[in-house]
Motif scaffolding. Structure first.
Motif, PDB file in Angstrom:
ATOM      1  N   TYR A 177      48.851  34.601  35.709  1.00 16.34           N
ATOM      2  CA  TYR A 177      49.602  35.651  36.406  1.00 16.34           C
ATOM      3  C   TYR A 177      48.928  37.148  36.485  1.00 16.34           C
ATOM      4  O   TYR A 177      49.894  38.000  37.231  1.00 16.34           O
ATOM      5  CB  TYR A 177      51.561  35.620  36.194  1.00 16.34           C
ATOM      6  N   GLY A 178      48.075  36.967  35.732  1.00 15.83           N
ATOM      7  CA  GLY A 178      47.223  38.274  35.375  1.00 15.83           C
ATOM      8  C   GLY A 178      48.027  39.764  34.990  1.00 15.83           C
ATOM      9  O   GLY A 178      47.704  40.961  35.558  1.00 15.83           O
ATOM     10  N   VAL A 179      48.287  38.687  34.260  1.00 14.59           N
ATOM     11  CA  VAL A 179      49.564  40.129  32.993  1.00 14.59           C
ATOM     12  C   VAL A 179      49.160  40.471  31.837  1.00 14.59           C
ATOM     13  O   VAL A 179      48.654  40.113  31.466  1.00 14.59           O
ATOM     14  CB  VAL A 179      51.196  39.875  33.101  1.00 14.59           C
ATOM     15  N   LYS A 180      48.521  42.226  31.964  1.00 11.62           N
ATOM     16  CA  LYS A 180      47.972  42.648  30.592  1.00 11.62           C
ATOM     17  C   LYS A 180      49.516  42.478  29.403  1.00 11.62           C
ATOM     18  O   LYS A 180      50.154  42.528  29.526  1.00 11.62           O
ATOM     19  CB  LYS A 180      47.672  43.686  30.960  1.00 11.62           C
ATOM     20  N   VAL A 181      48.834  42.639  28.712  1.00 13.94           N
ATOM     21  CA  VAL A 181      49.893  42.674  26.984  1.00 13.94           C
ATOM     22  C   VAL A 181      50.435  44.007  26.799  1.00 13.94           C
ATOM     23  O   VAL A 181      49.366  44.762  27.153  1.00 13.94           O
ATOM     24  CB  VAL A 181      48.743  42.222  25.691  1.00 13.94           C
ATOM     25  N   ALA A 191      56.371  43.813  32.887  1.00 24.92           N
ATOM     26  CA  ALA A 191      55.295  42.055  32.613  1.00 24.92           C
ATOM     27  C   ALA A 191      56.084  41.452  32.766  1.00 24.92           C
ATOM     28  O   ALA A 191      56.476  40.229  33.336  1.00 24.92           O
ATOM     29  CB  ALA A 191      54.790  42.852  31.625  1.00 24.92           C
ATOM     30  N   SER A 192      57.542  41.816  32.465  1.00 25.25           N
ATOM     31  CA  SER A 192      58.427  40.539  32.482  1.00 25.25           C
ATOM     32  C   SER A 192      58.746  40.581  33.848  1.00 25.25           C
ATOM     33  O   SER A 192      59.582  39.137  33.977  1.00 25.25           O
ATOM     34  CB  SER A 192      59.638  41.445  31.575  1.00 25.25           C
ATOM     35  N   LYS A 193      59.059  41.162  34.628  1.00 26.52           N
ATOM     36  CA  LYS A 193      59.360  41.171  35.792  1.00 26.52           C
ATOM     37  C   LYS A 193      58.512  40.281  36.732  1.00 26.52           C
ATOM     38  O   LYS A 193      58.929  39.413  37.195  1.00 26.52           O
ATOM     39  CB  LYS A 193      59.195  43.150  36.944  1.00 26.52           C
ATOM     40  N   THR A 194      57.095  40.557  36.694  1.00 30.69           N
ATOM     41  CA  THR A 194      55.862  39.949  37.074  1.00 30.69           C
ATOM     42  C   THR A 194      56.075  38.787  36.475  1.00 30.69           C
ATOM     43  O   THR A 194      56.285  37.858  37.390  1.00 30.69           O
ATOM     44  CB  THR A 194      54.952  40.776  36.424  1.00 30.69           C
ATOM     45  N   ILE A 195      56.477  38.428  35.667  1.00 31.03           N
ATOM     46  CA  ILE A 195      56.563  36.801  34.988  1.00 31.03           C
ATOM     47  C   ILE A 195      57.330  35.741  36.230  1.00 31.03           C
ATOM     48  O   ILE A 195      57.298  34.797  36.790  1.00 31.03           O
ATOM     49  CB  ILE A 195      56.276  37.006  33.356  1.00 31.03           C
ATOM     50  N   TYR A 196      58.487  36.820  35.973  1.00 30.23           N
ATOM     51  CA  TYR A 196      59.462  36.406  36.297  1.00 30.23           C
ATOM     52  C   TYR A 196      60.012  35.775  37.930  1.00 30.23           C
ATOM     53  O   TYR A 196      60.154  34.546  38.114  1.00 30.23           O
ATOM     54  CB  TYR A 196      60.738  36.899  35.726  1.00 30.23           C
ATOM     55  N   GLU A 197      59.534  36.257  38.871  1.00 27.93           N
ATOM     56  CA  GLU A 197      58.942  36.854  39.904  1.00 27.93           C
ATOM     57  C   GLU A 197      58.046  35.558  40.193  1.00 27.93           C
ATOM     58  O   GLU A 197      57.871  34.559  41.080  1.00 27.93           O
ATOM     59  CB  GLU A 197      58.524  38.145  40.641  1.00 27.93           C
ATOM     60  N   LYS A 198      56.722  35.606  39.400  1.00 27.62           N
ATOM     61  CA  LYS A 198      55.538  34.718  39.913  1.00 27.62           C
ATOM     62  C   LYS A 198      55.841  34.064  39.599  1.00 27.62           C
ATOM     63  O   LYS A 198      54.991  32.412  40.170  1.00 27.62           O
ATOM     64  CB  LYS A 198      54.879  34.845  39.055  1.00 27.62           C
ATOM     65  N   SER A 199      57.112  33.256  38.650  1.00 28.93           N
ATOM     66  CA  SER A 199      57.003  31.797  38.274  1.00 28.93           C
ATOM     67  C   SER A 199      58.268  31.243  38.893  1.00 28.93           C
ATOM     68  O   SER A 199      58.953  30.303  38.331  1.00 28.93           O
ATOM     69  CB  SER A 199      57.818  31.960  37.055  1.00 28.93           C
ATOM     70  N   ASN A 200      58.722  31.874  39.904  1.00 26.72           N
ATOM     71  CA  ASN A 200      59.885  31.229  41.066  1.00 26.72           C
ATOM     72  C   ASN A 200      61.060  31.342  39.377  1.00 26.72           C
ATOM     73  O   ASN A 200      61.685  30.872  40.357  1.00 26.72           O
ATOM     74  CB  ASN A 200      59.735  30.125  41.930  1.00 26.72           C
ATOM     75  N   VAL A 204      61.289  33.214  32.524  1.00 27.37           N
ATOM     76  CA  VAL A 204      61.843  34.890  31.771  1.00 27.37           C
ATOM     77  C   VAL A 204      61.093  35.076  31.565  1.00 27.37           C
ATOM     78  O   VAL A 204      59.864  34.869  30.452  1.00 27.37           O
ATOM     79  CB  VAL A 204      62.915  34.340  30.739  1.00 27.37           C
ATOM     80  N   GLY A 205      60.588  36.878  31.615  1.00 31.08           N
ATOM     81  CA  GLY A 205      59.958  37.998  30.999  1.00 31.08           C
ATOM     82  C   GLY A 205      59.297  37.735  29.690  1.00 31.08           C
ATOM     83  O   GLY A 205      58.761  37.336  28.242  1.00 31.08           O
ATOM     84  N   ALA A 206      60.465  38.267  28.782  1.00 31.28           N
ATOM     85  CA  ALA A 206      60.651  38.208  27.700  1.00 31.28           C
ATOM     86  C   ALA A 206      62.264  38.822  26.921  1.00 31.28           C
ATOM     87  O   ALA A 206      63.482  38.213  27.578  1.00 31.28           O
ATOM     88  CB  ALA A 206      60.200  39.507  27.033  1.00 31.28           C
ATOM     89  N   LYS A 270      60.426  28.348  28.332  1.00 38.82           N
ATOM     90  CA  LYS A 270      61.273  29.488  29.092  1.00 38.82           C
ATOM     91  C   LYS A 270      61.096  31.058  29.142  1.00 38.82           C
ATOM     92  O   LYS A 270      62.287  31.414  29.977  1.00 38.82           O
ATOM     93  CB  LYS A 270      62.539  28.401  28.692  1.00 38.82           C
ATOM     94  N   VAL A 271      60.537  31.423  27.922  1.00 40.82           N
ATOM     95  CA  VAL A 271      60.161  32.481  27.740  1.00 40.82           C
ATOM     96  C   VAL A 271      58.476  32.603  28.103  1.00 40.82           C
ATOM     97  O   VAL A 271      57.606  32.476  26.681  1.00 40.82           O
ATOM     98  CB  VAL A 271      61.576  33.023  26.955  1.00 40.82           C
ATOM     99  N   ALA A 272      58.614  34.036  28.339  1.00 37.10           N
ATOM    100  CA  ALA A 272      56.740  34.253  28.468  1.00 37.10           C
ATOM    101  C   ALA A 272      56.571  35.057  26.748  1.00 37.10           C
ATOM    102  O   ALA A 272      55.081  34.898  26.385  1.00 37.10           O
ATOM    103  CB  ALA A 272      56.232  35.006  29.507  1.00 37.10           C
ATOM    104  N   MET A 273      56.622  35.638  26.440  1.00 36.38           N
ATOM    105  CA  MET A 273      57.038  36.826  25.568  1.00 36.38           C
ATOM    106  C   MET A 273      58.484  37.348  24.883  1.00 36.38           C
ATOM    107  O   MET A 273      59.365  37.034  25.515  1.00 36.38           O
ATOM    108  CB  MET A 273      56.912  38.469  25.959  1.00 36.38           C
ATOM    109  N   PHE A 274      58.518  37.448  23.586  1.00 37.18           N
ATOM    110  CA  PHE A 274      59.905  37.816  22.635  1.00 37.18           C
ATOM    111  C   PHE A 274      59.074  38.313  21.506  1.00 37.18           C
ATOM    112  O   PHE A 274      57.454  38.735  20.903  1.00 37.18           O
ATOM    113  CB  PHE A 274      60.472  36.553  22.063  1.00 37.18           C
ATOM    114  N   VAL A 275      59.698  38.893  20.763  1.00 38.46           N
ATOM    115  CA  VAL A 275      59.571  40.287  19.479  1.00 38.46           C
ATOM    116  C   VAL A 275      60.082  39.804  18.491  1.00 38.46           C
ATOM    117  O   VAL A 275      61.548  39.838  18.622  1.00 38.46           O
ATOM    118  CB  VAL A 275      60.360  41.751  19.890  1.00 38.46           C
ATOM    119  N   GLY A 276      59.673  39.929  17.450  1.00 33.52           N
ATOM    120  CA  GLY A 276      60.227  38.629  16.663  1.00 33.52           C
ATOM    121  C   GLY A 276      59.815  39.254  15.312  1.00 33.52           C
ATOM    122  O   GLY A 276      58.699  39.850  15.146  1.00 33.52           O
ATOM    123  N   THR A 277      59.983  38.533  14.321  1.00 38.39           N
ATOM    124  CA  THR A 277      59.195  38.682  12.804  1.00 38.39           C
ATOM    125  C   THR A 277      57.787  38.204  13.042  1.00 38.39           C
ATOM    126  O   THR A 277      57.790  37.027  13.557  1.00 38.39           O
ATOM    127  CB  THR A 277      60.188  38.254  11.216  1.00 38.39           C
TER     128      THR A 277
END
Length: 428
Positions: A177-181, A191-200, A204-206, A270-277
């Motif tokens: 989707y051409g999204v930078k980290v 980035a989360s909005k873009t992923i959610y929209e482009k994946s129809n 979920v973004g994050a 189901k989710v493209a990114m997440f913040v975890g340990t």
């Protein structure tokens, strides 16, 4: 007359030596009064919460230590999960003679123990050049981590198994989707909005695993420390809450929910990114199982939370046990041991030189090491105060309750309710 002058000089010299040795260590003992050798068979007990690979790695390091120190026997006593370990420590504080020599713990668990003078101030051991390092600086342990193991300004703990939060992302999907980290919270949102929209709306973004950490670091990034003076209904607090709530309402953010972790949803795309340990990478790798390429990056934002436990020593230990225990702690936190520990368990090294080492950063089996230096640049620690741990834990429940109603859009009453819960947890 000459005799009196000589006596005065002797007294002044002795006082100066005493002040030099005792000054700055807050201690009833000083670095020179510590036994530097363990000449008789001595057994120490170490309560811990390690399991699986962590337990095996700890056993290996312990066996290696015992080979080098044949007079010392270390009894590893696993107490289950962290919550079980905390409960065991708390209940046993009522009978100090039954406490172990040393234990893993978060500093907030031992606030009462420190207040009741049940812990050993480790500064004299640190300052002893034979048993310890000669000084805190010479230990090589990252300064922020060492400070995080203090209670009321005293060095009661030594950092051991530490982790920080990182951003885990689906590189394959971001490239598609051409999204930078993302490196900031603003970029994470976009980035989360873009992923959610482009994946129809299929991905979920994050999301964030720990809602307590999310809120605490969100406030810290707004210039507010975690104290009892925080007001959830304040402008800055609502800004932090709304950031996540708006994302859930619009579909591009989600929480871990009852699962507790987002690694499962991440592995199932189901989710493209997440913040975890950072210590959870092994679960990510197992779940992804080469279905796509994943990446690891520093947590978006300036501040990060240092997590994981330190090692603390109880005063019921004899002098010989205290020396033996500190020798063991020093061994566990040595560069050699920390490199092995990090590579076997996924925890980050407590030693800055290991973090910076090529051998660690170039680890082919993990994507975390290359990011640790940047991820530990600005570390924050929950202040060790009465009920601070309870308030921190309660924040997870408060945030979960608020965010679970985010789609309704009417959060004012829930935030006010959360403010009441937060104050109660501090004042219990």
């Amino acid at each position: 007359m000459k005799f009196m002058k000589k006596l005065a000089v002797a007294v002044t010299t002795a006082a100066t030596v005493f002040a030099t040795v005792a000054g700055g260590i807050n201690a009833t003992a000083n670095a020179d009064s510590i036994p530097t050798k363990v000449t008789k068979k001595t057994t120490i007990t170490f309560w811990n919460g390690m399991s699986g690979k962590q337990q095996k790695a700890l056993q290996h390091l312990t066996e290696e230590f015992e080979k080098e120190n044949p007079n010392i026997k270390v009894k590893l006593e696993n107490q289950g999960q962290y919550k079980d370990l905390q409960s065991k420590i708390t209940s046993t504080l009522q009978s100090p003679k039954d406490l172990p020599t040393i234990t893993q713990a978060y500093p907030a668990w031992l606030y009462t123990a420190a207040q009741n003078d049940l812990l050993v101030n480790l500064k004299p051991y640190i300052n002893n050049s034979k048993v310890g390092w000669g000084s805190t600086a010479k230990s090589g342990i990252k300064t922020d981590l060492m400070k995080g193991a203090q209670i009321n300004g005293k060095q009661y703990g030594i950092p051991f198994n530490k982790s920080v939060e990182v951003l885990v992302y689906n590189k394959t999907l971001l490239d598609k989707y051409g999204v930078k980290v993302p490196t900031t919270m603003k970029e994470l949102k976009e980035a989360s909005k873009t992923i959610y929209e482009k994946s129809n709306h299929k991905v979920v973004g994050a999301g964030f695993d720990s809602l307590s950490n999310y809120y605490v670091l969100g406030m810290k990034n707004e210039g507010v420390n975690f104290t009892s003076k925080i007001n959830l209904t304040s402008k800055k607090s609502k800004k932090v809450i709304d950031y996540y709530a708006d994302g859930i309402k619009d579909g591009y953010f989600k929480t871990a929910g009852s699962a507790g972790y987002l690694s499962g949803d991440f592995s199932n795309q189901k989710v493209a990114m997440f913040v975890g340990t950072s210590a959870g990478e092994s679960f990510v790798k197992k779940g992804v199982n080469n279905k796509f390429e994943y990446g690891v990056a520093p947590r978006p934002g300036k501040w990060n939370m240092q997590q994981g436990t330190d090692i603390y020593m109880f005063k019921n230990a004899s002098k010989a046990q205290r020396t033996a225990a500190f020798m063991y702690i020093k061994y566990l936190t040595s560069n050699k041991s920390q490199l092995y520990w990090a590579q076997q368990t996924g925890y980050i090294p407590v030693s800055q030189s290991v973090i910076d080492s090529k051998e660690y950063k170039d680890d082919k089996n993990s994507k975390v090491p290359a990011q640790v230096q940047a991820a530990t640049k600005n570390l924050y620690t929950i202040p060790v105060e009465k009920n601070s741990n309870a308030a921190y834990q309660e924040m997870n429940t408060i945030m979960q309750n608020i965010l679970s109603h985010a789609k309704n859009g009417k959060l004012s009453s829930l935030i006010e309710q959360g403010e009441s819960q937060f104050k109660s947890s501090w004042n219990q």
